[in-house]
Design an enzyme around this catalytic site. Structure first.
Site, PDB file in Angstrom:
ATOM      1  N   ARG A 206       0.822  -1.229   0.000  1.00  0.00           N
ATOM      2  CA  ARG A 206       0.000   0.000   0.000  1.00  0.00           C
ATOM      3  C   ARG A 206       0.847   1.266   0.000  1.00  0.00           C
ATOM      4  O   ARG A 206       0.576   2.210  -0.738  1.00  0.00           O
ATOM      5  CB  ARG A 206      -0.869   0.011   1.277  1.00  0.00           C
ATOM      6  CG  ARG A 206      -2.328  -0.243   1.017  1.00  0.00           C
ATOM      7  CD  ARG A 206      -3.112  -0.067   2.311  1.00  0.00           C
ATOM      8  NE  ARG A 206      -4.522  -0.096   2.038  1.00  0.00           N
ATOM      9  CZ  ARG A 206      -5.225  -1.181   1.743  1.00  0.00           C
ATOM     10  NH1 ARG A 206      -4.623  -2.353   1.676  1.00  0.00           N
ATOM     11  NH2 ARG A 206      -6.516  -1.108   1.511  1.00  0.00           N
ATOM     12  N   HIS A 237      -0.310  -8.621  -8.902  1.00  0.00           N
ATOM     13  CA  HIS A 237      -1.353  -8.607  -7.870  1.00  0.00           C
ATOM     14  C   HIS A 237      -2.670  -8.171  -8.501  1.00  0.00           C
ATOM     15  O   HIS A 237      -2.680  -7.462  -9.501  1.00  0.00           O
ATOM     16  CB  HIS A 237      -0.905  -7.606  -6.792  1.00  0.00           C
ATOM     17  CG  HIS A 237      -1.657  -7.709  -5.494  1.00  0.00           C
ATOM     18  ND1 HIS A 237      -2.926  -7.219  -5.341  1.00  0.00           N
ATOM     19  CD2 HIS A 237      -1.308  -8.224  -4.292  1.00  0.00           C
ATOM     20  CE1 HIS A 237      -3.334  -7.436  -4.101  1.00  0.00           C
ATOM     21  NE2 HIS A 237      -2.362  -8.051  -3.435  1.00  0.00           N
TER      22      HIS A 237
HETATM   23  C1  UD1 Z   1      -3.249  -7.204   1.738  1.00  0.00           C
HETATM   24  C2  UD1 Z   1      -2.653  -6.957   3.112  1.00  0.00           C
HETATM   25  C3  UD1 Z   1      -1.133  -6.966   3.039  1.00  0.00           C
HETATM   26  C4  UD1 Z   1      -0.617  -8.206   2.332  1.00  0.00           C
HETATM   27  C5  UD1 Z   1      -1.314  -8.379   1.006  1.00  0.00           C
HETATM   28  C6  UD1 Z   1      -0.902  -9.677   0.391  1.00  0.00           C
HETATM   29  C7  UD1 Z   1      -3.808  -5.426   4.644  1.00  0.00           C
HETATM   30  C8  UD1 Z   1      -4.064  -4.032   5.006  1.00  0.00           C
HETATM   31  N1  UD1 Z   1      -3.041  -5.631   3.582  1.00  0.00           N
HETATM   32  O1  UD1 Z   1      -2.892  -6.091   0.944  1.00  0.00           O
HETATM   33  O2  UD1 Z   1      -0.611  -6.916   4.352  1.00  0.00           O
HETATM   34  O3  UD1 Z   1       0.752  -8.044   2.116  1.00  0.00           O
HETATM   35  O4  UD1 Z   1      -2.722  -8.407   1.200  1.00  0.00           O
HETATM   36  O5  UD1 Z   1      -1.172  -9.723  -0.974  1.00  0.00           O
HETATM   37  O6  UD1 Z   1      -4.280  -6.324   5.278  1.00  0.00           O
HETATM   38  N2  UD1 Z   1      -8.049  -7.759  -5.090  1.00  0.00           N
HETATM   39  C9  UD1 Z   1      -8.813  -8.539  -5.949  1.00  0.00           C
HETATM   40  N3  UD1 Z   1      -8.791  -9.896  -5.784  1.00  0.00           N
HETATM   41  C10 UD1 Z   1      -8.054 -10.521  -4.835  1.00  0.00           C
HETATM   42  C11 UD1 Z   1      -7.265  -9.719  -3.983  1.00  0.00           C
HETATM   43  C12 UD1 Z   1      -7.273  -8.345  -4.111  1.00  0.00           C
HETATM   44  O7  UD1 Z   1      -9.494  -8.026  -6.804  1.00  0.00           O
HETATM   45  O8  UD1 Z   1      -8.075 -11.743  -4.742  1.00  0.00           O
HETATM   46  C13 UD1 Z   1      -8.041  -6.285  -5.271  1.00  0.00           C
HETATM   47  C14 UD1 Z   1      -9.328  -5.628  -4.759  1.00  0.00           C
HETATM   48  O9  UD1 Z   1      -9.668  -4.565  -5.609  1.00  0.00           O
HETATM   49  C15 UD1 Z   1      -8.887  -5.072  -3.402  1.00  0.00           C
HETATM   50  C16 UD1 Z   1      -7.443  -4.694  -3.689  1.00  0.00           C
HETATM   51  O10 UD1 Z   1      -6.962  -5.722  -4.539  1.00  0.00           O
HETATM   52  O11 UD1 Z   1      -9.681  -3.990  -2.999  1.00  0.00           O
HETATM   53  C17 UD1 Z   1      -6.538  -4.560  -2.491  1.00  0.00           C
HETATM   54  O12 UD1 Z   1      -6.663  -5.655  -1.602  1.00  0.00           O
HETATM   55  P1  UD1 Z   1      -6.332  -5.437  -0.031  1.00  0.00           P
HETATM   56  O13 UD1 Z   1      -6.490  -6.742   0.684  1.00  0.00           O
HETATM   57  O14 UD1 Z   1      -7.083  -4.279   0.503  1.00  0.00           O
HETATM   58  O15 UD1 Z   1      -4.831  -4.982  -0.056  1.00  0.00           O
HETATM   59  P2  UD1 Z   1      -3.512  -5.770  -0.457  1.00  0.00           P
HETATM   60  O16 UD1 Z   1      -2.578  -4.791  -1.061  1.00  0.00           O
HETATM   61  O17 UD1 Z   1      -3.856  -6.991  -1.205  1.00  0.00           O
HETATM   62  N1  UDP Z   2       2.829 -15.857  -4.223  1.00  0.00           N
HETATM   63  C1  UDP Z   2       2.008 -16.695  -4.993  1.00  0.00           C
HETATM   64  N2  UDP Z   2       1.728 -16.331  -6.282  1.00  0.00           N
HETATM   65  C2  UDP Z   2       2.203 -15.187  -6.827  1.00  0.00           C
HETATM   66  C3  UDP Z   2       3.013 -14.330  -6.038  1.00  0.00           C
HETATM   67  C4  UDP Z   2       3.298 -14.699  -4.731  1.00  0.00           C
HETATM   68  O1  UDP Z   2       1.564 -17.732  -4.533  1.00  0.00           O
HETATM   69  O2  UDP Z   2       1.902 -14.927  -8.008  1.00  0.00           O
HETATM   70  C5  UDP Z   2       3.111 -16.250  -2.833  1.00  0.00           C
HETATM   71  C6  UDP Z   2       4.553 -16.237  -2.398  1.00  0.00           C
HETATM   72  O3  UDP Z   2       5.160 -17.503  -2.624  1.00  0.00           O
HETATM   73  C7  UDP Z   2       4.443 -15.942  -0.908  1.00  0.00           C
HETATM   74  C8  UDP Z   2       3.181 -15.113  -0.785  1.00  0.00           C
HETATM   75  O4  UDP Z   2       2.483 -15.282  -2.021  1.00  0.00           O
HETATM   76  O5  UDP Z   2       4.226 -17.134  -0.165  1.00  0.00           O
HETATM   77  C9  UDP Z   2       3.491 -13.669  -0.570  1.00  0.00           C
HETATM   78  O6  UDP Z   2       2.300 -12.963  -0.657  1.00  0.00           O
HETATM   79  P1  UDP Z   2       2.234 -11.420  -0.943  1.00  0.00           P
HETATM   80  O7  UDP Z   2       3.487 -10.958  -1.564  1.00  0.00           O
HETATM   81  O8  UDP Z   2       0.940 -11.183  -1.636  1.00  0.00           O
HETATM   82  O9  UDP Z   2       2.056 -10.834   0.528  1.00  0.00           O
HETATM   83  P2  UDP Z   2       3.085 -10.479   1.708  1.00  0.00           P
HETATM   84  O10 UDP Z   2       3.898 -11.679   1.987  1.00  0.00           O
HETATM   85  O11 UDP Z   2       3.850  -9.293   1.245  1.00  0.00           O
HETATM   86  O12 UDP Z   2       2.194 -10.119   2.838  1.00  0.00           O
END
Ligand code: UD1
Ligand code: UDP
Length: 365
Positions: A206, A237
Protein backbone atom coordinates in the site's frame (compact mmCIF):
# COMPACT_ATOMS: atom_id res chain seq x y z
CA UNK A 1 -10.78 -28.50 22.15
CA UNK A 2 -12.14 -26.23 19.44
CA UNK A 3 -9.82 -23.99 17.41
CA UNK A 4 -11.07 -21.38 14.98
CA UNK A 5 -8.54 -20.42 12.32
CA UNK A 6 -9.21 -17.04 10.71
CA UNK A 7 -7.46 -15.65 7.65
CA UNK A 8 -8.32 -13.63 4.59
CA UNK A 9 -5.43 -12.86 2.24
CA UNK A 10 -3.11 -14.91 0.05
CA UNK A 11 -0.04 -14.90 2.32
CA UNK A 12 -2.03 -15.76 5.44
CA UNK A 13 -3.66 -18.63 3.58
CA UNK A 14 -0.31 -19.95 2.36
CA UNK A 15 0.99 -19.96 5.93
CA UNK A 16 -2.18 -21.17 7.69
CA UNK A 17 -3.05 -24.04 5.33
CA UNK A 18 -0.08 -26.19 6.45
CA UNK A 19 -1.24 -25.61 10.04
CA UNK A 20 -4.82 -26.56 9.19
CA UNK A 21 -3.63 -29.78 7.56
CA UNK A 22 -1.76 -30.56 10.77
CA UNK A 23 -4.76 -29.67 12.99
CA UNK A 24 -6.90 -32.02 10.91
CA UNK A 25 -4.64 -34.93 11.86
CA UNK A 26 -5.73 -34.68 15.49
CA UNK A 27 -9.15 -36.06 16.24
CA UNK A 28 -9.31 -34.41 19.64
CA UNK A 29 -9.16 -30.99 18.02
CA UNK A 30 -12.23 -29.62 16.32
CA UNK A 31 -11.10 -27.11 13.72
CA UNK A 32 -13.33 -24.40 12.28
CA UNK A 33 -12.07 -22.37 9.35
CA UNK A 34 -13.31 -18.84 8.85
CA UNK A 35 -12.05 -16.88 5.87
CA UNK A 36 -12.85 -13.21 5.83
CA UNK A 37 -12.52 -13.01 2.06
CA UNK A 38 -10.37 -9.87 2.30
CA UNK A 39 -8.95 -11.38 -0.87
CA UNK A 40 -11.15 -13.28 -3.29
CA UNK A 41 -9.49 -14.91 -6.31
CA UNK A 42 -6.02 -14.90 -4.72
CA UNK A 43 -7.41 -16.60 -1.60
CA UNK A 44 -9.44 -19.15 -3.56
CA UNK A 45 -6.29 -20.06 -5.50
CA UNK A 46 -4.46 -21.04 -2.29
CA UNK A 47 -7.39 -22.91 -0.75
CA UNK A 48 -7.72 -24.92 -3.93
CA UNK A 49 -4.00 -25.66 -4.08
CA UNK A 50 -4.09 -27.06 -0.52
CA UNK A 51 -7.50 -28.71 -0.97
CA UNK A 52 -8.98 -26.86 2.02
CA UNK A 53 -12.57 -25.64 2.32
CA UNK A 54 -13.75 -22.92 4.68
CA UNK A 55 -16.63 -23.41 7.10
CA UNK A 56 -17.43 -19.72 6.90
CA UNK A 57 -16.65 -17.02 4.34
CA UNK A 58 -17.42 -13.42 5.28
CA UNK A 59 -16.82 -12.33 1.64
CA UNK A 60 -15.78 -8.81 2.64
CA UNK A 61 -13.67 -7.93 -0.43
CA UNK A 62 -14.65 -4.86 -2.41
CA UNK A 63 -12.85 -3.24 -5.31
CA UNK A 64 -10.35 -0.65 -4.01
CA UNK A 65 -11.45 -1.33 -0.44
CA UNK A 66 -10.31 1.01 2.32
CA UNK A 67 -8.82 -0.15 5.59
CA UNK A 68 -11.90 1.03 7.50
CA UNK A 69 -14.16 -0.91 5.16
CA UNK A 70 -12.20 -4.12 5.69
CA UNK A 71 -11.93 -3.68 9.47
CA UNK A 72 -15.58 -2.83 10.06
CA UNK A 73 -16.99 -5.57 7.81
CA UNK A 74 -14.86 -8.19 9.54
CA UNK A 75 -15.72 -6.97 13.03
CA UNK A 76 -19.43 -7.13 12.26
CA UNK A 77 -19.23 -10.38 10.29
CA UNK A 78 -17.23 -12.35 12.81
CA UNK A 79 -19.16 -11.21 15.87
CA UNK A 80 -22.05 -13.65 15.60
CA UNK A 81 -19.77 -16.46 14.44
CA UNK A 82 -17.72 -16.28 17.61
CA UNK A 83 -20.92 -16.10 19.63
CA UNK A 84 -22.22 -19.22 17.88
CA UNK A 85 -19.04 -21.33 17.74
CA UNK A 86 -17.49 -20.30 21.07
CA UNK A 87 -14.02 -21.65 20.17
CA UNK A 88 -11.39 -22.23 22.87
CA UNK A 89 -8.88 -20.30 20.79
CA UNK A 90 -8.85 -18.10 17.70
CA UNK A 91 -5.71 -18.47 15.59
CA UNK A 92 -4.70 -15.52 13.43
CA UNK A 93 -1.64 -14.92 11.33
CA UNK A 94 0.84 -12.12 10.82
CA UNK A 95 -0.06 -8.52 10.15
CA UNK A 96 -3.03 -8.05 7.86
CA UNK A 97 -6.21 -6.14 8.60
CA UNK A 98 -7.94 -9.52 8.78
CA UNK A 99 -5.57 -10.58 11.59
CA UNK A 100 -6.10 -7.34 13.47
CA UNK A 101 -9.90 -7.28 13.17
CA UNK A 102 -10.33 -11.00 13.92
CA UNK A 103 -7.96 -10.74 16.90
CA UNK A 104 -9.83 -7.71 18.21
CA UNK A 105 -13.18 -9.43 17.90
CA UNK A 106 -11.89 -12.52 19.74
CA UNK A 107 -10.53 -10.22 22.45
CA UNK A 108 -13.95 -8.54 22.79
CA UNK A 109 -15.46 -12.01 23.21
CA UNK A 110 -12.76 -12.86 25.76
CA UNK A 111 -11.61 -15.78 23.66
CA UNK A 112 -7.84 -16.49 23.78
CA UNK A 113 -5.92 -15.47 20.65
CA UNK A 114 -2.96 -17.42 19.24
CA UNK A 115 -0.74 -15.33 17.01
CA UNK A 116 1.12 -17.26 14.34
CA UNK A 117 4.20 -15.39 13.04
CA UNK A 118 4.29 -13.19 16.14
CA UNK A 119 6.99 -10.70 17.06
CA UNK A 120 8.05 -9.29 13.66
CA UNK A 121 8.86 -5.59 13.79
CA UNK A 122 10.20 -2.70 11.74
CA UNK A 123 9.40 -0.20 14.54
CA UNK A 124 8.10 2.17 11.87
CA UNK A 125 4.32 2.55 11.81
CA UNK A 126 4.42 3.92 8.26
CA UNK A 127 6.42 1.06 6.81
CA UNK A 128 4.92 -1.33 6.12
CA UNK A 129 1.60 0.47 6.44
CA UNK A 130 -0.68 -0.56 8.08
CA UNK A 131 0.97 -3.92 8.80
CA UNK A 132 3.36 -2.67 11.51
CA UNK A 133 0.35 -1.45 13.50
CA UNK A 134 -1.60 -4.63 12.86
CA UNK A 135 1.08 -6.97 14.15
CA UNK A 136 1.86 -4.85 17.20
CA UNK A 137 -1.84 -4.59 18.02
CA UNK A 138 -2.35 -8.35 17.66
CA UNK A 139 0.62 -8.98 19.92
CA UNK A 140 -0.89 -6.73 22.60
CA UNK A 141 -4.08 -8.79 22.77
CA UNK A 142 -2.73 -12.30 22.15
CA UNK A 143 -2.41 -15.06 24.71
CA UNK A 144 -0.12 -17.45 22.86
CA UNK A 145 2.72 -16.41 20.56
CA UNK A 146 4.19 -18.61 17.85
CA UNK A 147 7.36 -16.77 16.91
CA UNK A 148 9.21 -17.83 13.75
CA UNK A 149 12.69 -17.04 15.11
CA UNK A 150 14.43 -16.41 18.43
CA UNK A 151 14.85 -12.77 17.41
CA UNK A 152 11.06 -12.45 17.22
CA UNK A 153 10.74 -14.12 20.62
CA UNK A 154 13.26 -11.73 22.18
CA UNK A 155 11.32 -8.82 20.73
CA UNK A 156 8.11 -10.00 22.39
CA UNK A 157 9.88 -10.47 25.71
CA UNK A 158 11.33 -6.96 25.48
CA UNK A 159 7.75 -5.68 25.09
CA UNK A 160 6.70 -7.37 28.32
CA UNK A 161 4.89 -10.41 26.93
CA UNK A 162 4.91 -13.47 29.21
CA UNK A 163 7.96 -15.61 28.42
CA UNK A 164 6.13 -18.88 29.02
CA UNK A 165 3.56 -17.99 26.35
CA UNK A 166 6.11 -17.38 23.56
CA UNK A 167 7.33 -20.32 21.49
CA UNK A 168 9.87 -20.41 18.70
CA UNK A 169 8.39 -22.65 16.03
CA UNK A 170 9.90 -21.55 12.72
CA UNK A 171 7.70 -20.23 9.96
CA UNK A 172 4.91 -22.42 8.60
CA UNK A 173 5.71 -21.31 5.03
CA UNK A 174 8.84 -23.47 5.19
CA UNK A 175 6.57 -26.46 5.87
CA UNK A 176 4.92 -25.83 2.50
CA UNK A 177 8.20 -25.13 0.72
CA UNK A 178 9.41 -28.66 1.49
CA UNK A 179 6.89 -30.14 -0.90
CA UNK A 180 6.39 -27.50 -3.60
CA UNK A 181 9.73 -27.26 -5.37
CA UNK A 182 10.46 -29.93 -7.96
CA UNK A 183 13.63 -30.29 -10.03
CA UNK A 184 11.59 -31.46 -13.05
CA UNK A 185 9.03 -28.60 -12.89
CA UNK A 186 8.08 -27.18 -16.29
CA UNK A 187 6.03 -24.19 -17.38
CA UNK A 188 5.63 -22.38 -20.69
CA UNK A 189 6.69 -19.01 -19.20
CA UNK A 190 9.86 -20.59 -17.87
CA UNK A 191 10.49 -22.15 -21.28
CA UNK A 192 10.20 -18.66 -22.77
CA UNK A 193 12.76 -17.41 -20.23
CA UNK A 194 15.23 -20.27 -20.72
CA UNK A 195 18.78 -19.07 -21.40
CA UNK A 196 18.06 -15.57 -20.04
CA UNK A 197 18.80 -13.99 -16.69
CA UNK A 198 15.27 -14.23 -15.34
CA UNK A 199 14.12 -11.56 -12.90
CA UNK A 200 10.97 -12.46 -11.01
CA UNK A 201 9.06 -9.38 -9.84
CA UNK A 202 6.25 -8.83 -7.34
CA UNK A 203 4.97 -5.53 -5.96
CA UNK A 204 1.83 -4.58 -4.10
CA UNK A 205 2.49 -2.73 -0.82
CA UNK A 206 0.00 0.00 0.00
CA UNK A 207 2.68 2.53 0.96
CA UNK A 208 4.39 1.97 -2.40
CA UNK A 209 1.35 2.66 -4.55
CA UNK A 210 2.03 5.98 -6.29
CA UNK A 211 5.49 7.43 -6.90
CA UNK A 212 7.53 4.61 -5.26
CA UNK A 213 5.85 2.03 -7.50
CA UNK A 214 6.31 4.21 -10.58
CA UNK A 215 10.02 4.38 -9.68
CA UNK A 216 10.22 0.62 -9.27
CA UNK A 217 8.60 -0.18 -12.59
CA UNK A 218 10.47 2.47 -14.50
CA UNK A 219 13.80 1.16 -13.10
CA UNK A 220 12.87 -2.40 -14.07
CA UNK A 221 12.03 -1.31 -17.61
CA UNK A 222 15.40 0.45 -17.86
CA UNK A 223 17.22 -2.67 -16.63
CA UNK A 224 15.52 -4.72 -19.35
CA UNK A 225 16.19 -2.19 -22.10
CA UNK A 226 19.89 -1.98 -21.22
CA UNK A 227 20.48 -5.71 -20.70
CA UNK A 228 19.57 -7.89 -23.65
CA UNK A 229 20.01 -11.15 -21.68
CA UNK A 230 17.42 -10.16 -19.10
CA UNK A 231 13.80 -11.27 -19.12
CA UNK A 232 11.21 -10.31 -16.51
CA UNK A 233 8.17 -12.22 -15.31
CA UNK A 234 5.76 -10.33 -13.10
CA UNK A 235 2.81 -12.29 -11.69
CA UNK A 236 0.79 -9.21 -10.96
CA UNK A 237 -1.35 -8.61 -7.87
CA UNK A 238 -5.10 -8.25 -8.46
CA UNK A 239 -5.16 -4.71 -7.04
CA UNK A 240 -6.42 -2.43 -9.87
CA UNK A 241 -4.23 0.43 -8.62
CA UNK A 242 -1.13 -1.72 -9.07
CA UNK A 243 -2.30 -2.84 -12.51
CA UNK A 244 -2.79 0.74 -13.63
CA UNK A 245 0.81 1.68 -12.81
CA UNK A 246 2.22 -1.52 -14.29
CA UNK A 247 0.37 -1.02 -17.55
CA UNK A 248 1.95 2.43 -17.84
CA UNK A 249 5.56 1.29 -17.34
CA UNK A 250 5.84 -2.40 -18.08
CA UNK A 251 3.85 -3.04 -21.23
CA UNK A 252 5.08 -2.98 -24.83
CA UNK A 253 8.42 -4.67 -24.13
CA UNK A 254 8.80 -8.21 -25.46
CA UNK A 255 11.20 -9.26 -22.69
CA UNK A 256 8.73 -8.37 -19.93
CA UNK A 257 5.78 -10.65 -19.25
CA UNK A 258 3.02 -9.60 -16.91
CA UNK A 259 1.02 -12.68 -15.98
CA UNK A 260 -1.88 -13.43 -13.63
CA UNK A 261 -1.03 -14.41 -10.02
CA UNK A 262 0.50 -17.87 -9.90
CA UNK A 263 -0.63 -20.58 -7.59
CA UNK A 264 1.80 -21.04 -4.73
CA UNK A 265 3.20 -24.32 -6.07
CA UNK A 266 4.00 -22.65 -9.39
CA UNK A 267 5.35 -19.53 -7.71
CA UNK A 268 7.84 -21.45 -5.55
CA UNK A 269 9.12 -23.18 -8.67
CA UNK A 270 9.39 -19.84 -10.46
CA UNK A 271 11.56 -18.58 -7.58
CA UNK A 272 13.68 -21.67 -7.96
CA UNK A 273 14.28 -21.02 -11.68
CA UNK A 274 14.93 -17.28 -11.36
CA UNK A 275 18.24 -15.51 -11.41
CA UNK A 276 17.13 -12.91 -8.90
CA UNK A 277 13.97 -11.51 -7.32
CA UNK A 278 12.81 -7.92 -7.08
CA UNK A 279 9.98 -7.54 -4.60
CA UNK A 280 8.26 -5.54 -1.89
CA UNK A 281 6.61 -8.69 -0.51
CA UNK A 282 7.06 -9.95 3.02
CA UNK A 283 6.66 -13.69 2.53
CA UNK A 284 8.97 -13.94 -0.44
CA UNK A 285 11.77 -12.67 1.79
CA UNK A 286 11.38 -15.89 3.82
CA UNK A 287 11.11 -18.27 0.90
CA UNK A 288 13.90 -17.12 -1.40
CA UNK A 289 16.73 -17.55 1.16
CA UNK A 290 15.72 -21.19 1.50
CA UNK A 291 16.12 -21.60 -2.24
CA UNK A 292 19.37 -19.67 -2.47
CA UNK A 293 17.99 -16.87 -4.61
CA UNK A 294 19.11 -13.25 -4.11
CA UNK A 295 16.25 -10.95 -3.18
CA UNK A 296 16.42 -7.20 -3.69
CA UNK A 297 13.76 -5.73 -1.42
CA UNK A 298 12.20 -2.58 -2.87
CA UNK A 299 11.31 -1.11 0.51
CA UNK A 300 12.96 1.09 3.13
CA UNK A 301 12.41 -1.33 6.01
CA UNK A 302 12.21 -5.02 6.62
CA UNK A 303 10.82 -7.06 9.49
CA UNK A 304 12.96 -9.99 8.32
CA UNK A 305 16.50 -9.06 9.49
CA UNK A 306 17.43 -12.75 9.58
CA UNK A 307 17.48 -12.85 5.77
CA UNK A 308 19.58 -9.70 5.57
CA UNK A 309 22.05 -11.16 8.08
CA UNK A 310 22.13 -14.41 6.14
CA UNK A 311 23.15 -12.31 3.14
CA UNK A 312 20.37 -13.31 0.73
CA UNK A 313 18.24 -10.18 1.18
CA UNK A 314 19.27 -6.63 0.46
CA UNK A 315 17.13 -3.59 1.20
CA UNK A 316 17.41 -1.28 -1.79
CA UNK A 317 14.66 1.28 -1.15
CA UNK A 318 12.35 2.67 -3.80
CA UNK A 319 14.43 5.21 -5.69
CA UNK A 320 14.67 4.58 -9.42
CA UNK A 321 18.45 5.04 -9.50
CA UNK A 322 19.16 2.67 -6.64
CA UNK A 323 16.90 -0.09 -7.91
CA UNK A 324 18.57 0.19 -11.32
CA UNK A 325 22.13 0.19 -9.91
CA UNK A 326 21.61 -2.62 -7.40
CA UNK A 327 19.95 -4.84 -9.98
CA UNK A 328 22.73 -4.23 -12.52
CA UNK A 329 25.33 -4.98 -9.85
CA UNK A 330 23.83 -8.43 -9.32
CA UNK A 331 23.59 -9.01 -13.06
CA UNK A 332 27.23 -8.11 -13.78
CA UNK A 333 29.21 -8.93 -10.66
CA UNK A 334 29.45 -12.70 -10.26
CA UNK A 335 31.21 -12.41 -6.88
CA UNK A 336 28.40 -10.27 -5.42
CA UNK A 337 25.88 -12.69 -6.91
CA UNK A 338 27.66 -15.70 -5.39
CA UNK A 339 27.73 -14.08 -1.96
CA UNK A 340 23.98 -13.52 -2.07
CA UNK A 341 22.93 -16.84 -3.49
CA UNK A 342 23.86 -19.23 -0.72
CA UNK A 343 20.89 -21.29 0.39
CA UNK A 344 20.28 -20.52 4.02
CA UNK A 345 17.16 -21.10 5.99
CA UNK A 346 16.78 -18.87 9.03
CA UNK A 347 13.04 -19.57 9.23
CA UNK A 348 12.91 -23.05 10.66
CA UNK A 349 13.15 -26.72 9.81
CA UNK A 350 9.81 -27.19 8.05
CA UNK A 351 8.06 -28.54 11.16
CA UNK A 352 6.48 -25.31 12.44
CA UNK A 353 2.89 -26.53 12.10
CA UNK A 354 3.59 -29.74 14.02
CA UNK A 355 5.21 -27.72 16.79
CA UNK A 356 2.27 -25.30 17.01
CA UNK A 357 -0.29 -28.09 17.21
CA UNK A 358 1.74 -29.92 19.86
CA UNK A 359 1.90 -26.72 21.91
CA UNK A 360 -1.85 -26.20 21.57
CA UNK A 361 -2.51 -29.74 22.76
CA UNK A 362 -0.21 -29.27 25.75
CA UNK A 363 -1.83 -25.96 26.62
CA UNK A 364 -5.48 -26.98 26.33
CA UNK A 365 -5.61 -30.72 27.11
C1 UD1 B 1 -3.25 -7.20 1.74
C2 UD1 B 1 -2.65 -6.96 3.11
C3 UD1 B 1 -1.13 -6.97 3.04
C4 UD1 B 1 -0.62 -8.21 2.33
C5 UD1 B 1 -1.31 -8.38 1.01
C6 UD1 B 1 -0.90 -9.68 0.39
C7 UD1 B 1 -3.81 -5.43 4.64
C8 UD1 B 1 -4.06 -4.03 5.01
N1 UD1 B 1 -3.04 -5.63 3.58
O1 UD1 B 1 -2.89 -6.09 0.94
O2 UD1 B 1 -0.61 -6.92 4.35
O3 UD1 B 1 0.75 -8.04 2.12
O4 UD1 B 1 -2.72 -8.41 1.20
O5 UD1 B 1 -1.17 -9.72 -0.97
O6 UD1 B 1 -4.28 -6.32 5.28
N2 UD1 B 1 -8.05 -7.76 -5.09
C9 UD1 B 1 -8.81 -8.54 -5.95
N3 UD1 B 1 -8.79 -9.90 -5.78
C10 UD1 B 1 -8.05 -10.52 -4.83
C11 UD1 B 1 -7.27 -9.72 -3.98
C12 UD1 B 1 -7.27 -8.35 -4.11
O7 UD1 B 1 -9.49 -8.03 -6.80
O8 UD1 B 1 -8.07 -11.74 -4.74
C13 UD1 B 1 -8.04 -6.29 -5.27
C14 UD1 B 1 -9.33 -5.63 -4.76
O9 UD1 B 1 -9.67 -4.57 -5.61
C15 UD1 B 1 -8.89 -5.07 -3.40
C16 UD1 B 1 -7.44 -4.69 -3.69
O10 UD1 B 1 -6.96 -5.72 -4.54
O11 UD1 B 1 -9.68 -3.99 -3.00
C17 UD1 B 1 -6.54 -4.56 -2.49
O12 UD1 B 1 -6.66 -5.65 -1.60
P1 UD1 B 1 -6.33 -5.44 -0.03
O13 UD1 B 1 -6.49 -6.74 0.68
O14 UD1 B 1 -7.08 -4.28 0.50
O15 UD1 B 1 -4.83 -4.98 -0.06
P2 UD1 B 1 -3.51 -5.77 -0.46
O16 UD1 B 1 -2.58 -4.79 -1.06
O17 UD1 B 1 -3.86 -6.99 -1.21
N1 UDP C 1 2.83 -15.86 -4.22
C1 UDP C 1 2.01 -16.70 -4.99
N2 UDP C 1 1.73 -16.33 -6.28
C2 UDP C 1 2.20 -15.19 -6.83
C3 UDP C 1 3.01 -14.33 -6.04
C4 UDP C 1 3.30 -14.70 -4.73
O1 UDP C 1 1.56 -17.73 -4.53
O2 UDP C 1 1.90 -14.93 -8.01
C5 UDP C 1 3.11 -16.25 -2.83
C6 UDP C 1 4.55 -16.24 -2.40
O3 UDP C 1 5.16 -17.50 -2.62
C7 UDP C 1 4.44 -15.94 -0.91
C8 UDP C 1 3.18 -15.11 -0.79
O4 UDP C 1 2.48 -15.28 -2.02
O5 UDP C 1 4.23 -17.13 -0.16
C9 UDP C 1 3.49 -13.67 -0.57
O6 UDP C 1 2.30 -12.96 -0.66
P1 UDP C 1 2.23 -11.42 -0.94
O7 UDP C 1 3.49 -10.96 -1.56
O8 UDP C 1 0.94 -11.18 -1.64
O9 UDP C 1 2.06 -10.83 0.53
P2 UDP C 1 3.09 -10.48 1.71
O10 UDP C 1 3.90 -11.68 1.99
O11 UDP C 1 3.85 -9.29 1.24
O12 UDP C 1 2.19 -10.12 2.84
Amino acid sequence: MKAMVVFGTRPEAIKMCPLILELHKHRKIETKICVTGQHKEMLAQVMEAFGIKADYNLSVMRDKQTLSMITSSILVGIDELLEKEKPDIVLVHGDTTTSFAAGLSAFYHQIPVGHVEAGLRTHNMQSPFPEEFNRQAVDILSDLYFAPTSKAREQLISEGRLENRIFVTGNTVIDALKTTVRADYENEHLKWAEGSQLILVTAHRRENIGIPMENMFSAIRQVVINNLDVKVIYPIHKNPKVREIASKYLTGCDRIRIIEPLDVFDFHNFINKSYLILTDSGGIQEEAPSLGKPVLVMRDTTERPEGVEAGTLKLIGTSRENIYLETCKLLYDKEVYKLMSHANNPYGDGHASEKIVKLLIEYFM
